[in-house]
Scaffold this active site. Structure first.
Site, mmCIF file in Angstrom:
data_model
loop_
_atom_site.group_PDB
_atom_site.id
_atom_site.type_symbol
_atom_site.label_atom_id
_atom_site.label_comp_id
_atom_site.label_asym_id
_atom_site.label_seq_id
_atom_site.Cartn_x
_atom_site.Cartn_y
_atom_site.Cartn_z
ATOM 1 N N GLY A 71 -52.198 22.221 -59.367
ATOM 2 C CA GLY A 71 -51.541 22.021 -60.770
ATOM 3 C C GLY A 71 -52.262 21.645 -61.806
ATOM 4 O O GLY A 71 -52.264 21.922 -63.084
ATOM 5 N N SER A 198 -48.824 25.663 -58.117
ATOM 6 C CA SER A 198 -49.688 24.634 -57.102
ATOM 7 C C SER A 198 -49.083 24.858 -55.535
ATOM 8 O O SER A 198 -47.950 24.923 -55.381
ATOM 9 C CB SER A 198 -49.022 23.166 -57.537
ATOM 10 O OG SER A 198 -49.558 22.215 -56.568
ATOM 11 N N THR A 236 -67.603 27.277 -54.433
ATOM 12 C CA THR A 236 -67.015 28.014 -53.215
ATOM 13 C C THR A 236 -65.552 27.865 -52.807
ATOM 14 O O THR A 236 -65.029 26.760 -52.878
ATOM 15 C CB THR A 236 -67.697 27.505 -51.995
ATOM 16 O OG1 THR A 236 -69.487 27.396 -52.275
ATOM 17 C CG2 THR A 236 -67.681 28.333 -50.572
ATOM 18 N N CYS A 324 -42.393 6.435 -60.087
ATOM 19 C CA CYS A 324 -42.949 7.549 -59.332
ATOM 20 C C CYS A 324 -44.112 7.965 -59.927
ATOM 21 O O CYS A 324 -44.903 8.838 -59.219
ATOM 22 C CB CYS A 324 -41.702 8.815 -59.060
ATOM 23 S SG CYS A 324 -41.202 9.167 -60.762
HETATM 24 N N1 PLP Z 1 -47.090 19.787 -63.056
HETATM 25 C C1 PLP Z 1 -45.909 19.269 -62.445
HETATM 26 C C2 PLP Z 1 -44.708 19.660 -63.211
HETATM 27 C C3 PLP Z 1 -45.759 18.838 -61.284
HETATM 28 O O1 PLP Z 1 -44.808 18.466 -60.507
HETATM 29 C C4 PLP Z 1 -47.214 18.231 -60.661
HETATM 30 C C5 PLP Z 1 -47.119 17.603 -59.449
HETATM 31 O O2 PLP Z 1 -46.593 16.682 -59.357
HETATM 32 C C6 PLP Z 1 -48.561 18.956 -61.138
HETATM 33 C C7 PLP Z 1 -48.302 19.492 -62.359
HETATM 34 C C8 PLP Z 1 -49.823 18.693 -60.741
HETATM 35 O O3 PLP Z 1 -49.857 19.289 -59.536
HETATM 36 P P1 PLP Z 1 -51.073 19.010 -58.550
HETATM 37 O O4 PLP Z 1 -50.567 17.999 -57.686
HETATM 38 O O5 PLP Z 1 -51.285 20.132 -57.833
HETATM 39 O O6 PLP Z 1 -52.268 18.680 -58.956
#
Ligand code: PLP
Length: 392
Positions: A71, A198, A236, A324
């Site tokens: 993400g 993600s 890769t 958190c």
């Molecule tokens: N966006 C949101 C709303 C998320 O909850 C998260 C992860 O907590 C992310 C982005 C980031 O994703 P990743 O952990 O795959 O980098």
């Protein structure tokens, strides 16, 4: 001790079917998918299958997908694609409640001379469509609004927002990390330019994700190097991860409404049970428009960390609203943006369920948490007579 995992917005267990599909790519099928030989070609076929499965789940074309590391990369890549492809546009719009992957990228751009409008939210965490409309400018390069919030579970009216934004010909990105597998998304019906997802939030492994880039949207690669992903994301490929993601997307899409109805019933049982048995408890977020699996709840006069540690000693995993996101004791930027009072921000707990959550796991929280709260209240420095005055 058996783990009772109710922290699925942080990460999820890898589904057994996903694991099974991935294993050969860490064992016998280790070829490089870019290699000319048949061995590499075999792996390439599985990447294509994963792309096909992901495209079917999102109702888009496979060419509109780029596999990423997750993400955070997708959010960064979408924002940088929008600004780098429109150098004359120096304004962005996002919200105060985005994930740091979006917020910190916007802050970085502010340091480079961009202007960013951070849309406010109301006490339930809702956005206002009119405020979005009023913030649009001829030099707006991108509007980035998350589909659902990871802390409260609030679901935003992205369909309505994107329609307002597209009328003005402005690019739109949505961080859909928390929404995949919980709602059916169709890229044919949702006219966003970029969407991020993600793997580890949908029972695939960590370190893999995908982004949707609409065919006509301008895209500039965020990671430069080789020609992988059609020259749009070098490096890769994480073949095992991508194969796992493809399978997880297929599983997520197959049973969306049935699974989520059950998850929502469990979440509602947990919510009602806690509200009925604990005084001065309140739900944070918009109960009318929320992810089916998320409950963010505050227990006034106690510290969230103390609740978490006590739950942890019973094997129950949840998150708190004060630590958190950052790993430090900063209160949640999401709850602060909602104007949640200090006493409630610091006493907030997020439970996030999954399709693997059992009734017994919900019962364990309902049987233990009311007692934990009363014991902590009895010894709390935030006790009813000593309520802190600070606002945050
Ligand atoms: N966006 C949101 C709303 C998320 O909850 C998260 C992860 O907590 C992310 C982005 C980031 O994703 P990743 O952990 O795959 O980098």
């Amino acid at each position: 001790m058996k783990v009772n995992y109710l922290d699925n917005n942080a990460t999820t267990m890898v589904a057994p079917e996903v694991m099974e599909d991935m294993l050969p790519f860490m064992d016998t099928l280790y070829g490089n998918p870019s290699s000319m030989h048949t061995f590499g070609g075999q792996v390439h076929k599985h990447l294509n299958l994963a792309r096909q499965r992901t495209a079917e789940a999102l109702d888009c074309s496979p060419e509109e997908l780029i596999f990423t590391s997750g993400g955070t990369e997708g959010d960064n890549a979408a924002i940088f694609a929008a600004v780098n492809s429109q150098p004359d546009k120096r304004h962005l719009i996002t919200t105060r409640v985005e994930h740091p992957a979006v917020l910190n990228t916007c802050k970085y751009l502010e340091g480079r001379g961009y202007e960013v409008t951070y849309l406010p939210v109301d006490n339930s965490g809702r956005l206002n469509l009119e405020q979005l409309r009023d913030s649009l400018r001829p030099d707006t390069a991108l509007v980035s609004v998350m589909y659902a919030n990871n802390e409260t579970g609030n679901v935003y009216p992205v369909q309505a927002m994107v329609e307002v934004v597209k009328e003005r010909g402005i690019l739109f990105h949505t961080d859909a990390v928390q929404v995949i597998g919980k709602f059916d998304l169709s890229m044919r019906r949702l006219p966003v330019d970029f969407l991020t997802l993600s793997g580890h939030k949908i029972h695939a492994p960590k370190g893999v994700g995908a982004m949707f880039v609409r065919k006509k949207a301008p895209f500039r690669p965020f990671i430069l190097g080789g020609h992988q992903e059609n020259g749009r994301r070098a490096g890769t490929e994480n073949t095992a991860g991508i194969v796992g993601l493809g399978r997880a997307m297929q599983l997520a899409a197959s049973d969306v409404s049935k699974e989520n109805k059950r998850v929502a019933e469990q979440r509602d049982r947990l919510e009602e049970g806690l509200l009925n048995s604990v005084e001065d408890a309140r739900v944070n977020g918009d109960r009318r428009s929320r992810l089916p699996n998320t409950l963010n709840i505050s227990f006034k006069y106690v510290e969230g960390e103390a609740i978490l540690l006590t739950l942890d000693s019973l094997g129950i995993c949840a998150s708190s609203g004060s630590a958190c996101t950052s790993g430090n004791l900063e209160p949640s930027h999401v709850l602060r943006a909602m104007g949640v009072p200090f006493t409630h921000v610091h006493s907030s707990i997020r439970f996030s369920l999954s399709r693997y959550t059992t009734e017994e796991e919900v019962d364990q929280v309902l049987n233990n948490l009311p007692g934990i709260i009363s014991r902590l209240r009895a010894i709390s420095p935030f006790g009813r007579d000593r309520e802190p005055q600070a606002a945050c």
